[in-house]
Scaffold this motif. Structure first.
Motif, PDB file in Angstrom:
ATOM      1  N   ASN A   1       2.147   1.590  -3.563  1.00  0.00           N
ATOM      2  CA  ASN A   1       1.086   1.938  -4.510  1.00  0.00           C
ATOM      3  C   ASN A   1       0.865   3.443  -4.622  1.00  0.00           C
TER       4      ASN A   1
ATOM      5  N   ASN B   1      -0.914  -5.883  -9.393  1.00  0.00           N
ATOM      6  CA  ASN B   1      -1.079  -6.792 -10.525  1.00  0.00           C
ATOM      7  C   ASN B   1      -0.355  -8.103 -10.255  1.00  0.00           C
TER       8      ASN B   1
ATOM      9  N   GLU C   1       0.820  -1.210   0.000  1.00  0.00           N
ATOM     10  CA  GLU C   1       0.000   0.000   0.000  1.00  0.00           C
ATOM     11  C   GLU C   1       0.855   1.261   0.000  1.00  0.00           C
TER      12      GLU C   1
ATOM     13  N   ASN D   1       2.833   1.698 -10.057  1.00  0.00           N
ATOM     14  CA  ASN D   1       1.995   0.570 -10.444  1.00  0.00           C
ATOM     15  C   ASN D   1       2.817  -0.682 -10.157  1.00  0.00           C
TER      16      ASN D   1
ATOM     17  N   GLU E   1      -6.087  -4.573  -3.957  1.00  0.00           N
ATOM     18  CA  GLU E   1      -6.753  -4.788  -5.239  1.00  0.00           C
ATOM     19  C   GLU E   1      -5.966  -4.247  -6.427  1.00  0.00           C
ATOM     20  N   ASN E   2      -5.234  -3.183  -6.237  1.00  0.00           N
ATOM     21  CA  ASN E   2      -4.557  -2.554  -7.377  1.00  0.00           C
ATOM     22  C   ASN E   2      -3.147  -3.078  -7.624  1.00  0.00           C
TER      23      ASN E   2
END
Length: 282
Positions: free
Chosen positions: A114, A139, A111, A118, A136-137
């Motif tokens: 982030n 990959n 987090e 990315n 969630e963000n």
């Protein structure tokens, strides 16, 4: 002439190839793709390793250790302007379970990153059940790895398909350190570059085609592994099999052979060659 006007010509000259280089003296790799997108790559963070160190009687604050890693990546982000980050496996330390330290600190680490990057994670052999810890963000990529033009990135414990376009393979997994008794650098982490060749028989004219490929083994990102590796390094080897399954498969099953190798210190100085690979890989 404006640089943006030059870009189509530059891309033609480079034949759609990416390039990569270490950001000395840090255990960070930079990739520049033919599409003018840049990535930072780190490997083997092993969040939660502090628990194992604690069993040896040394107390290390996991959050403080992670904050130092975040600070370094933040500084590199501002220095380079790169906002894409690839974690090349072994984000956490335990293999199949998730420890309390990992529950607390893996999400915190991601987090925090982030906010700047990315983030892409190629899972390693220590990343069992890692999906439960990912925001969630983030990959989550396939364990076989990802490709950019002529570069394949994979952790090193799996056996991905090596396409004909691949000229460089970037791996982690090994935690390479200098194995030279009596040297002041003994036990220090290093970069490793291995040049491989393979002779393929062309069916049409029965001539041999020599293919070349380069493997770059990244140093681990977590400095605690410097201490842990020195105490737990197994130098005896087993059955002639490499500690790097990808390389073992290439040499023993796919008929690749080592042509040359270079071992680099964290400041980029050459410290060894192919004659030093045996103690490192086996």
């Amino acid at each position: 002439m404006d640089i943006n006007q030059l870009r189509p010509m530059i891309e033609d000259i480079n034949f759609n190839k990416s390039r990569c280089f270490p950001l000395y003296p840090h255990p960070i790799l930079m990739i520049e793709t033919s599409g003018y997108k840049n990535f930072l790559v780190i490997s083997d963070i092993h969040i939660g390793l502090e628990d194992k160190i604690r069993r040896n009687g040394i107390l290390i604050d996991p959050r403080q250790n992670i904050d130092e890693s975040i600070k370094l990546l933040t500084n590199i982000h501002w220095e380079t302007g790169v906002n894409e980050l690839i974690i090349l496996g072994d984000l956490k330390s335990s293999i199949r379970i998730i420890t309390r330290t990992e529950w607390d600190n893996v999400p915190y680490f991601l987090e925090s990153l982030n906010k700047l990057f990315n983030v892409y994670l190629i899972p390693g052999n220590h990343d069992g059940n890692i999906k439960q810890l990912l925001p969630e963000n983030v990959n989550l990529m396939r364990s076989k790895g990802i490709e950019f033009d002529n570069i394949l990135l994979t952790h090193g414990h799996t056996l991905p398909r090596i396409g004909m376009n691949v000229e460089k393979i970037i791996v982690g997994h090994l935690h390479p350190i200098i194995q030279k008794e009596g040297s002041i650098l003994q036990g220090n982490k290093i970069w490793v570059k291995i040049n491989l060749t393979k002779k393929d028989l062309l069916e049409k004219n029965q001539k041999q085609n020599t293919r070349k490929l380069e493997i770059i083994i990244m140093p681990h990102f977590n400095n605690i592994l410097d201490y842990y590796g020195k105490r737990n390094r197994n130098t005896s080897g087993t059955s002639g099999k490499s500690k790097l399954p990808l390389l073992d498969n290439m040499i023993n099953r796919l008929n690749w052979s080592v042509e040359k190798a270079f071992l680099f210190t964290m400041d980029g100085s050459i410290i060894g060659s192919e004659v030093d690979l045996a103690e490192l890989l086996y």
